[in-house]
Motif scaffolding. Structure first.
Motif, PDB file in Angstrom:
ATOM      1  N   LYS A  94      11.099  -0.599  31.779  1.00 29.90           N
ATOM      2  CA  LYS A  94      10.206  -1.541  31.063  1.00 29.90           C
ATOM      3  C   LYS A  94       9.268  -0.915  30.513  1.00 29.90           C
ATOM      4  N   TYR A  95       8.383  -0.231  31.336  1.00 27.24           N
ATOM      5  CA  TYR A  95       6.913  -0.403  31.656  1.00 27.24           C
ATOM      6  C   TYR A  95       6.572   0.949  31.093  1.00 27.24           C
ATOM      7  N   GLY A  96       7.889   1.919  30.876  1.00 28.16           N
ATOM      8  CA  GLY A  96       7.110   3.576  30.342  1.00 28.16           C
ATOM      9  C   GLY A  96       8.069   3.960  29.840  1.00 28.16           C
ATOM     10  N   PRO A  97       7.680   5.125  28.979  1.00 32.23           N
ATOM     11  CA  PRO A  97       8.684   5.713  27.808  1.00 32.23           C
ATOM     12  C   PRO A  97       9.623   6.475  28.374  1.00 32.23           C
ATOM     13  N   LEU A  98      10.487   6.957  27.997  1.00 38.35           N
ATOM     14  CA  LEU A  98      11.591   7.812  28.044  1.00 38.35           C
ATOM     15  C   LEU A  98      10.863   8.715  29.009  1.00 38.35           C
ATOM     16  N   THR A  99      10.193   9.183  28.127  1.00 40.07           N
ATOM     17  CA  THR A  99       9.838  10.997  27.465  1.00 40.07           C
ATOM     18  C   THR A  99       8.557  11.093  29.029  1.00 40.07           C
ATOM     19  N   LEU A 100       7.851   9.942  29.991  1.00 44.00           N
ATOM     20  CA  LEU A 100       6.944   9.693  30.519  1.00 44.00           C
ATOM     21  C   LEU A 100       8.268   9.614  32.068  1.00 44.00           C
ATOM     22  N   VAL A 101       9.191   8.376  31.747  1.00 41.33           N
ATOM     23  CA  VAL A 101       9.925   8.430  33.587  1.00 41.33           C
ATOM     24  C   VAL A 101      10.554   9.310  33.587  1.00 41.33           C
ATOM     25  N   GLN A 102      11.693   9.870  32.905  1.00 40.63           N
ATOM     26  CA  GLN A 102      12.306  10.740  33.589  1.00 40.63           C
ATOM     27  C   GLN A 102      11.726  12.088  34.190  1.00 40.63           C
ATOM     28  N   THR A 149       2.561  16.584  28.496  1.00 38.52           N
ATOM     29  CA  THR A 149       2.734  16.202  26.794  1.00 38.52           C
ATOM     30  C   THR A 149       3.589  15.018  26.874  1.00 38.52           C
ATOM     31  N   ALA A 150       4.479  14.114  27.793  1.00 36.09           N
ATOM     32  CA  ALA A 150       5.017  12.691  27.896  1.00 36.09           C
ATOM     33  C   ALA A 150       4.093  11.587  27.855  1.00 36.09           C
ATOM     34  N   SER A 151       3.739  10.891  27.216  1.00 34.84           N
ATOM     35  CA  SER A 151       3.112   9.628  27.877  1.00 34.84           C
ATOM     36  C   SER A 151       2.769   8.927  26.093  1.00 34.84           C
ATOM     37  N   GLY A 152       2.781   7.873  26.551  1.00 30.98           N
ATOM     38  CA  GLY A 152       2.509   6.615  25.378  1.00 30.98           C
ATOM     39  C   GLY A 152       2.953   5.276  26.216  1.00 30.98           C
ATOM     40  N   PRO A 153       2.820   4.193  24.745  1.00 29.48           N
ATOM     41  CA  PRO A 153       2.521   2.882  25.126  1.00 29.48           C
ATOM     42  C   PRO A 153       4.482   2.594  25.686  1.00 29.48           C
ATOM     43  N   VAL A 197      16.156  16.010  30.077  1.00 27.69           N
ATOM     44  CA  VAL A 197      16.563  17.400  29.072  1.00 27.69           C
ATOM     45  C   VAL A 197      17.481  16.285  27.969  1.00 27.69           C
ATOM     46  N   ALA A 198      18.603  15.380  28.764  1.00 32.00           N
ATOM     47  CA  ALA A 198      19.117  15.023  27.576  1.00 32.00           C
ATOM     48  C   ALA A 198      18.172  13.068  27.164  1.00 32.00           C
ATOM     49  N   ALA A 199      17.389  12.234  28.100  1.00 33.75           N
ATOM     50  CA  ALA A 199      17.129  11.526  27.830  1.00 33.75           C
ATOM     51  C   ALA A 199      16.086  11.738  26.596  1.00 33.75           C
ATOM     52  N   ALA A 200      15.250  13.106  27.033  1.00 35.16           N
ATOM     53  CA  ALA A 200      14.305  12.971  26.268  1.00 35.16           C
ATOM     54  C   ALA A 200      14.867  13.149  24.622  1.00 35.16           C
ATOM     55  N   ALA A 201      15.430  13.941  24.517  1.00 37.81           N
ATOM     56  CA  ALA A 201      16.169  14.642  23.286  1.00 37.81           C
ATOM     57  C   ALA A 201      16.472  12.627  22.534  1.00 37.81           C
ATOM     58  N   ILE A 202      17.751  11.821  23.146  1.00 33.36           N
ATOM     59  CA  ILE A 202      17.596  10.811  22.539  1.00 33.36           C
ATOM     60  C   ILE A 202      15.966   9.890  22.179  1.00 33.36           C
ATOM     61  N   GLY A 203      15.009  10.115  23.019  1.00 30.47           N
ATOM     62  CA  GLY A 203      14.746   9.400  22.753  1.00 30.47           C
ATOM     63  C   GLY A 203      13.192  10.079  22.098  1.00 30.47           C
ATOM     64  N   LEU A 204      12.822  11.194  21.961  1.00 33.84           N
ATOM     65  CA  LEU A 204      12.422  11.993  20.365  1.00 33.84           C
ATOM     66  C   LEU A 204      12.913  11.979  19.275  1.00 33.84           C
ATOM     67  N   THR A 205      14.384  12.220  19.283  1.00 30.61           N
ATOM     68  CA  THR A 205      15.226  12.133  17.804  1.00 30.61           C
ATOM     69  C   THR A 205      15.481  10.624  17.321  1.00 30.61           C
ATOM     70  N   LEU A 206      15.118   9.189  18.691  1.00 30.06           N
ATOM     71  CA  LEU A 206      16.629   8.183  17.982  1.00 30.06           C
ATOM     72  C   LEU A 206      15.384   7.367  18.459  1.00 30.06           C
ATOM     73  N   LEU A 207      14.402   7.265  19.404  1.00 30.47           N
ATOM     74  CA  LEU A 207      13.818   5.860  19.715  1.00 30.47           C
ATOM     75  C   LEU A 207      11.997   5.976  19.189  1.00 30.47           C
ATOM     76  N   GLY A 208      11.945   7.058  18.123  1.00 30.70           N
ATOM     77  CA  GLY A 208      10.669   7.194  17.868  1.00 30.70           C
ATOM     78  C   GLY A 208       9.524   7.656  19.020  1.00 30.70           C
ATOM     79  N   GLU A 209       9.984   8.492  19.850  1.00 33.90           N
ATOM     80  CA  GLU A 209       8.740   8.742  20.756  1.00 33.90           C
ATOM     81  C   GLU A 209       8.496  10.048  20.718  1.00 33.90           C
TER      82      GLU A 209
END
Length: 304
Positions: free
Chosen positions: A67-75, A118-122, A231-243
């Motif tokens: 809820k408070y951090g992106p997939l590329t940070l939390v995972q 390399t993973a941080s964001g709103p 890896v799986a979560a970041a792939a979805i975050g980067l390709t489909l969720l705009g991260e």
């Protein structure tokens, strides 16, 4: 508190709970290996249900972190599960962590740490559409089916499948969390309900796949789960969720290097010894232990 710091704090507690659950699962898997009624024994084991409770608690904390951090940070923070689980498992086995295990764990964490840089964001605000969620679920089920097909030896393939399942569940969880809390639509919208059911299915599937994987020990399967999940979560975050990864081209090279180091750490962990766990029969669990009795002294008869 800053949203990023809150996401990190929740992820740390979640990782600790996942570590305890992983150790419990591995110890139980070692006891039931080779039995034909393994699934039924799992359902009748208090240790199993304790691990389920720990996994559920960790998952809820993970949902809160998303809820408070992106997939590329939390995972990637889930890598701390490995830090806690390897020494905890060794302690319960009555031994010290071997230098090889420390080396493999350290390499895996260094690699995942590079990915984390390399993973941080709103805080996340994008969600998957129903079509995207179903497409992701279909591809994931196909991959899991190949990795865990009948006849494959329990081990790293099942661990990879478990990591993919839990990583996809986390990505889908972000959709449920954002959609359920932004108050822009009905709480029980068809999209939310379907995605929530997919989350439950992949979470339960990942749990059973990891239980199977831990029959081959703890360190290497857990490292593979820890690596495949982000890896799986970041792939979805980067390709489909705009991260996005931070740092541009340099960030991409850093992420690639981190992935390579983490993968090598997993290879090192595959060479670590497996703990032997004494398997007791059901009757032994209820019979009191009988101390060893000294052998009777030999009777010498002297002739008159």
């Amino acid at each position: 508190m800053n949203a990023t710091l809150l996401a990190v704090a929740l992820s740390l507690v979640s990782a600790a709970a996942y570590a305890c659950a992983a150790v419990a699962q591995e110890r139980l898997a070692a006891r039931i290996t080779g039995t034909g009624d393994g699934f039924l024994r799992l359902l009748g084991s208090g240790v199993w249900w304790s691990s389920v409770g720990l996994n559920a608690s960790a998952a809820l904390l993970h949902v809160a972190a998303l809820k408070y951090g992106p997939l590329t940070l939390v995972q990637p923070l889930g890598a701390l599960t490995l830090v806690a689980a390897v020494p905890l498992g060794a302690r319960l086995a009555g031994r010290r962590v071997t230098p090889l295990e420390w080396r493999g764990t350290g390499l895996t964490l260094i690699g995942l740490g590079a990915l984390l840089l390399t993973a941080s964001g709103p805080a996340p605000d994008d969600t998957l559409t129903l079509t995207e969620a179903l497409a992701v679920a279909g591809v994931t089920m196909a991959v899991i089916g190949v990795l865990s097909r009948p006849g494959t030896r329990p081990g790293l393939r099942h661990a990879t499948a478990s990591g993919f399942a839990s990583g996809v569940a986390s990505a889908l969880t972000q959709t449920v969390t954002v959609a359920a809390t932004d108050r822009s639509g009905p709480l029980l919208a068809p999209q939310v309900i379907v995605v929530a059911l997919l989350v439950a299915a992949f979470a339960v599937g990942g749990l059973f796949l990891s239980q199977t994987a831990y029959r081959g020990g703890l360190g290497a399967p857990l490292a593979v789960v820890t690596l495949a999940n982000p890896v799986a979560a970041a792939a979805i975050g980067l390709t489909l969720l705009g991260e996005r990864l931070q740092g541009g081209v340099a960030g991409l090279f850093l992420a690639a290097g981190g992935a390579a180091i983490a993968a090598y750490g997993v290879v090192v962990l595959t060479r670590s010894p497996r703990d032997e766990v004494h398997s007791r029969t059901p009757a032994e669990d209820f019979l009191p232990s009988i101390p060893d009795q000294p052998e009777p002294a030999a009777l010498h008869l002297s002739s008159p």
